[in-house]
Every structure is written in structure tokens, then in C-alpha cells.
Scaffold this motif. Structure first.
Motif, PDB file in Angstrom:
ATOM      1  N   THR A 118      26.560 -15.014  34.659  1.00 45.31           N
ATOM      2  CA  THR A 118      27.646 -14.242  34.070  1.00 45.31           C
ATOM      3  C   THR A 118      28.903 -15.090  34.003  1.00 45.31           C
ATOM      4  O   THR A 118      29.285 -15.722  34.975  1.00 45.31           O
ATOM      5  CB  THR A 118      27.917 -12.993  34.922  1.00 45.31           C
ATOM      6  N   ALA A 119      29.585 -15.070  32.845  1.00 39.82           N
ATOM      7  CA  ALA A 119      30.749 -15.918  32.657  1.00 39.82           C
ATOM      8  C   ALA A 119      31.952 -15.406  33.448  1.00 39.82           C
ATOM      9  O   ALA A 119      32.615 -16.164  34.144  1.00 39.82           O
ATOM     10  CB  ALA A 119      31.065 -16.000  31.173  1.00 39.82           C
ATOM     11  N   VAL A 120      32.231 -14.091  33.296  1.00 43.68           N
ATOM     12  CA  VAL A 120      33.324 -13.467  34.029  1.00 43.68           C
ATOM     13  C   VAL A 120      32.722 -12.283  34.776  1.00 43.68           C
ATOM     14  O   VAL A 120      32.185 -11.371  34.141  1.00 43.68           O
ATOM     15  CB  VAL A 120      34.442 -12.981  33.082  1.00 43.68           C
ATOM     16  N   SER A 121      32.797 -12.317  36.078  1.00 42.03           N
ATOM     17  CA  SER A 121      32.183 -11.236  36.854  1.00 42.03           C
ATOM     18  C   SER A 121      33.219 -10.557  37.723  1.00 42.03           C
ATOM     19  O   SER A 121      34.068 -11.209  38.328  1.00 42.03           O
ATOM     20  CB  SER A 121      31.033 -11.773  37.692  1.00 42.03           C
ATOM     21  N   GLN A 122      33.132  -9.235  37.746  1.00 42.36           N
ATOM     22  CA  GLN A 122      34.049  -8.423  38.548  1.00 42.36           C
ATOM     23  C   GLN A 122      33.238  -7.611  39.534  1.00 42.36           C
ATOM     24  O   GLN A 122      32.145  -7.142  39.203  1.00 42.36           O
ATOM     25  CB  GLN A 122      34.786  -7.389  37.691  1.00 42.36           C
ATOM     26  N   THR A 123      33.823  -7.376  40.680  1.00 46.21           N
ATOM     27  CA  THR A 123      33.213  -6.466  41.655  1.00 46.21           C
ATOM     28  C   THR A 123      34.306  -5.640  42.305  1.00 46.21           C
ATOM     29  O   THR A 123      35.402  -6.145  42.587  1.00 46.21           O
ATOM     30  CB  THR A 123      32.452  -7.246  42.745  1.00 46.21           C
ATOM     31  N   PRO A 124      34.020  -4.362  42.558  1.00 49.80           N
ATOM     32  CA  PRO A 124      32.786  -3.649  42.212  1.00 49.80           C
ATOM     33  C   PRO A 124      32.809  -3.154  40.775  1.00 49.80           C
ATOM     34  O   PRO A 124      33.858  -3.216  40.108  1.00 49.80           O
ATOM     35  CB  PRO A 124      32.831  -2.472  43.181  1.00 49.80           C
ATOM     36  N   LYS A 125      31.717  -2.636  40.287  1.00 48.63           N
ATOM     37  CA  LYS A 125      31.684  -2.055  38.955  1.00 48.63           C
ATOM     38  C   LYS A 125      32.251  -0.646  38.958  1.00 48.63           C
ATOM     39  O   LYS A 125      32.868  -0.212  37.994  1.00 48.63           O
ATOM     40  CB  LYS A 125      30.249  -2.043  38.421  1.00 48.63           C
ATOM     41  N   TYR A 126      32.010   0.067  40.041  1.00 41.23           N
ATOM     42  CA  TYR A 126      32.557   1.418  40.192  1.00 41.23           C
ATOM     43  C   TYR A 126      33.281   1.506  41.526  1.00 41.23           C
ATOM     44  O   TYR A 126      32.820   0.936  42.523  1.00 41.23           O
ATOM     45  CB  TYR A 126      31.455   2.481  40.160  1.00 41.23           C
ATOM     46  N   LEU A 127      34.387   2.233  41.528  1.00 43.66           N
ATOM     47  CA  LEU A 127      35.165   2.388  42.749  1.00 43.66           C
ATOM     48  C   LEU A 127      35.754   3.787  42.751  1.00 43.66           C
ATOM     49  O   LEU A 127      36.541   4.142  41.872  1.00 43.66           O
ATOM     50  CB  LEU A 127      36.278   1.333  42.776  1.00 43.66           C
ATOM     51  N   VAL A 128      35.334   4.596  43.715  1.00 39.64           N
ATOM     52  CA  VAL A 128      35.876   5.947  43.864  1.00 39.64           C
ATOM     53  C   VAL A 128      36.594   5.982  45.201  1.00 39.64           C
ATOM     54  O   VAL A 128      36.018   5.611  46.227  1.00 39.64           O
ATOM     55  CB  VAL A 128      34.760   7.012  43.827  1.00 39.64           C
ATOM     56  N   THR A 129      37.835   6.416  45.183  1.00 40.70           N
ATOM     57  CA  THR A 129      38.617   6.373  46.405  1.00 40.70           C
ATOM     58  C   THR A 129      39.634   7.501  46.420  1.00 40.70           C
ATOM     59  O   THR A 129      39.928   8.097  45.378  1.00 40.70           O
ATOM     60  CB  THR A 129      39.319   5.008  46.541  1.00 40.70           C
ATOM     61  N   GLN A 130      40.198   7.753  47.569  1.00 33.35           N
ATOM     62  CA  GLN A 130      41.168   8.843  47.688  1.00 33.35           C
ATOM     63  C   GLN A 130      42.576   8.321  47.445  1.00 33.35           C
ATOM     64  O   GLN A 130      42.873   7.137  47.664  1.00 33.35           O
ATOM     65  CB  GLN A 130      41.068   9.465  49.079  1.00 33.35           C
ATOM     66  N   MET A 131      43.416   9.235  47.034  1.00 30.72           N
ATOM     67  CA  MET A 131      44.843   8.920  46.866  1.00 30.72           C
ATOM     68  C   MET A 131      45.400   8.350  48.149  1.00 30.72           C
ATOM     69  O   MET A 131      45.038   8.789  49.250  1.00 30.72           O
ATOM     70  CB  MET A 131      45.608  10.225  46.560  1.00 30.72           C
ATOM     71  N   GLY A 132      46.254   7.380  48.006  1.00 32.27           N
ATOM     72  CA  GLY A 132      46.925   6.796  49.153  1.00 32.27           C
ATOM     73  C   GLY A 132      46.205   5.596  49.751  1.00 32.27           C
ATOM     74  O   GLY A 132      46.795   4.843  50.527  1.00 32.27           O
ATOM     75  N   ASN A 133      44.941   5.422  49.374  1.00 33.90           N
ATOM     76  CA  ASN A 133      44.194   4.269  49.901  1.00 33.90           C
ATOM     77  C   ASN A 133      44.630   2.972  49.232  1.00 33.90           C
ATOM     78  O   ASN A 133      45.260   2.972  48.169  1.00 33.90           O
ATOM     79  CB  ASN A 133      42.694   4.471  49.679  1.00 33.90           C
ATOM     80  N   ASP A 134      44.240   1.867  49.869  1.00 34.24           N
ATOM     81  CA  ASP A 134      44.452   0.527  49.304  1.00 34.24           C
ATOM     82  C   ASP A 134      43.085  -0.037  48.955  1.00 34.24           C
ATOM     83  O   ASP A 134      42.152   0.045  49.759  1.00 34.24           O
ATOM     84  CB  ASP A 134      45.107  -0.405  50.336  1.00 34.24           C
ATOM     85  N   LYS A 135      42.978  -0.642  47.769  1.00 34.78           N
ATOM     86  CA  LYS A 135      41.696  -1.205  47.358  1.00 34.78           C
ATOM     87  C   LYS A 135      41.895  -2.517  46.610  1.00 34.78           C
ATOM     88  O   LYS A 135      42.979  -2.778  46.069  1.00 34.78           O
ATOM     89  CB  LYS A 135      40.950  -0.231  46.422  1.00 34.78           C
ATOM     90  N   SER A 136      40.830  -3.304  46.568  1.00 33.59           N
ATOM     91  CA  SER A 136      40.871  -4.576  45.840  1.00 33.59           C
ATOM     92  C   SER A 136      39.718  -4.670  44.860  1.00 33.59           C
ATOM     93  O   SER A 136      38.629  -4.148  45.125  1.00 33.59           O
ATOM     94  CB  SER A 136      40.771  -5.752  46.811  1.00 33.59           C
TER      95      SER A 136
END
Lengths: 112, 115
Positions: free
Chosen positions: B2-20
Motif C-alpha cells: 500500500t502506497a499510503v496507509s492509515q490506521t485505524p480504518k474505523y475509530l469509535v470513541t466517546q466525547m472528551g477522549n484523546d485519539k490518534s
């Protein structure tokens, strides 16, 4: 105000016909214009790029024109196939090249 | 491959959380981008990096912080997530920026849902 407008309604055509998609813009000075294809759940895929001093570009069944006086680009798919069904995005890269602005896209449906 | 790959493909999280969201490109490109695609399908640029340096920051809330550890990676960290952050985030790369810039290669997107 600055705008990029593409046909908001879906375009339905019969297989074998030519699909023509329009991109109009106002109050931008693009260095070049690009067309991308986007399938559901996937990222955009580059198709063609045309510079401000070019009138027309072709690639296989695809043709794009760029009229900086009319502030318009037309994107043509000849001999269309059901596999051409997708959303097509127009994108302007502004003079200076630092920023690319995308239109909202036009959905194309090609019926067999 | 894959030329450009991102992770994760899906991200479900609650308000107020921090994610990358992580992004890597193996094309040897100098410039990388983050775009946001909202429910109306508008694709808006958020950040552009060239050789690990920030070139464009498009009036994005400072809860969003990009980080480029090297030319091949551009990660996006989001603090204190809000409902309005729900969207699909795309990473992209291109060979050059400026007048010599060419087409962008996009990742498959990360669908972020904040509940």
C-alpha cells in the motif's frame, strides 16, 4: 466569496455514452486543476491534471478541458462503462501550489 | 504494498477522549497532508507538511495536532474529541509542493465516530 461548484445531482447515463461533468469556480486563481475518482469507502484516486496554460488533456477514454476565462473545467468519459460509476471530484491547486481545494463531487451512474 | 496507509480504518470513541490516527507513505514523497471529509462529502485540507515541516494549517482547532517524526509519517492526534469531529479523515502525500506539485495519493481513510 470563493466557491467550487460541481453538479450536485447525480448523473445517470447509459453504457457507451459520453459522460460530461462540470466544475465551475469563482474568485480563485488556480495554478492547475485536477480530477479525482472516489469510490464508496475509499480514498480519492488521481485521474488527470491540467495546468492553467493548457486547454485540453487526454488519457485513454478521459478528456479534461480548462477554460480560465469561463472559470470552468469539463471532464469527459467516452464510451462509458458501469465500472466508471463513482464520485468524481474536481480540485483546484492555487497559485503558489500550497493549497488544493476540492469540490463536493458529482456522482456518476452508468447503466448497462 | 500500500502506497499510503492509515490506521485505524474505523475509530469509535466517546466525547472528551484523546485519539490518534497514524499515516505512513512508502512512495518517497516529500509532502504529506491531512484532509477531513464531512457528511456532505466536502474534502477539506487540514494540514500540509513538507520534509517534516508544517506548511499549511487551515484554521483547525488546536485540539488537532499533527506530528511528523520523519518524511514518511504524519500522524494526527486529537484531544478532547467532540461530536462535530465525526468525519472521515484522509492522509495523502505528493512528490513536491509549490509550483512543481503533482497529484496526491490518498490513504483509504479513517472513519471517526464520536459518541
Amino acid at each position: 466569496s470563493q466557491k467550487i461548484e460541481q453538479n450536485s445531482e447525480a448523473l445517470n447515463i447509459q453504457e457507451g455514452k459520453t459522460a460530461t461533468l462540470t466544475c465551475n469556480y469563482t474568485n480563485y486563481s488556480p495554478a492547475y486543476l485536477q480530477w479525482y475518482r472516489q469510490d464508496p469507502g475509499r480514498g480519492p484516486v488521481f485521474l488527470l491534471l491540467i495546468r492553467e496554460n493548457e486547454k485540453e488533456k487526454r488519457k485513454e477514454r478521459l478528456k479534461v478541458t480548462f477554460d480560465t476565462t469561463l472559470k470552468q473545467s469539463l471532464f469527459h468519459i467516452t464510451a462509458s462503462q458501469p465500472a466508471d460509476s463513482a464520485t468524481y471530484l474536481c480540485a483546484l491547486t492555487l497559485t503558489g501550489g500550497f493549497k488544493t481545494i476540492f469540490g463536493a463531487g458529482t456522482r456518476l451512474f452508468v447503466k448497462a | 504494498d500500500t502506497a499510503v496507509s492509515q490506521t485505524p480504518k474505523y475509530l469509535v470513541t466517546q466525547m472528551g477522549n484523546d485519539k490518534s490516527i497514524k499515516c505512513e507513505q512508502n512512495l518517497g514523497h516529500d509532502t504529506m497532508y491531512w484532509y477531513k471529509q464531512d457528511s456532505k462529502k466536502f474534502l477539506k485540507i487540514m494540514f500540509s507538511y513538507n520534509n517534516k515541516e508544517l506548511i499549511i494549517n487551515e484554521t483547525v482547532p488546536n485540539r488537532f495536532s499533527p506530528k511528523s517524526p520523519d518524511k514518511a509519517h504524519l500522524n494526527l492526534h486529537i484531544n478532547s474529541l467532540e461530536l462535530g469531529d465525526s468525519a472521515v479523515y484522509f492522509c495523502a502525500s505528493s512528490q513536491e509542493y509549490g509550483q512543481g506539485a503533482t497529484e496526491a495519493f490518498f490513504g483509504q481513510g479513517t472513519r471517526l465516530t464520536v459518541v
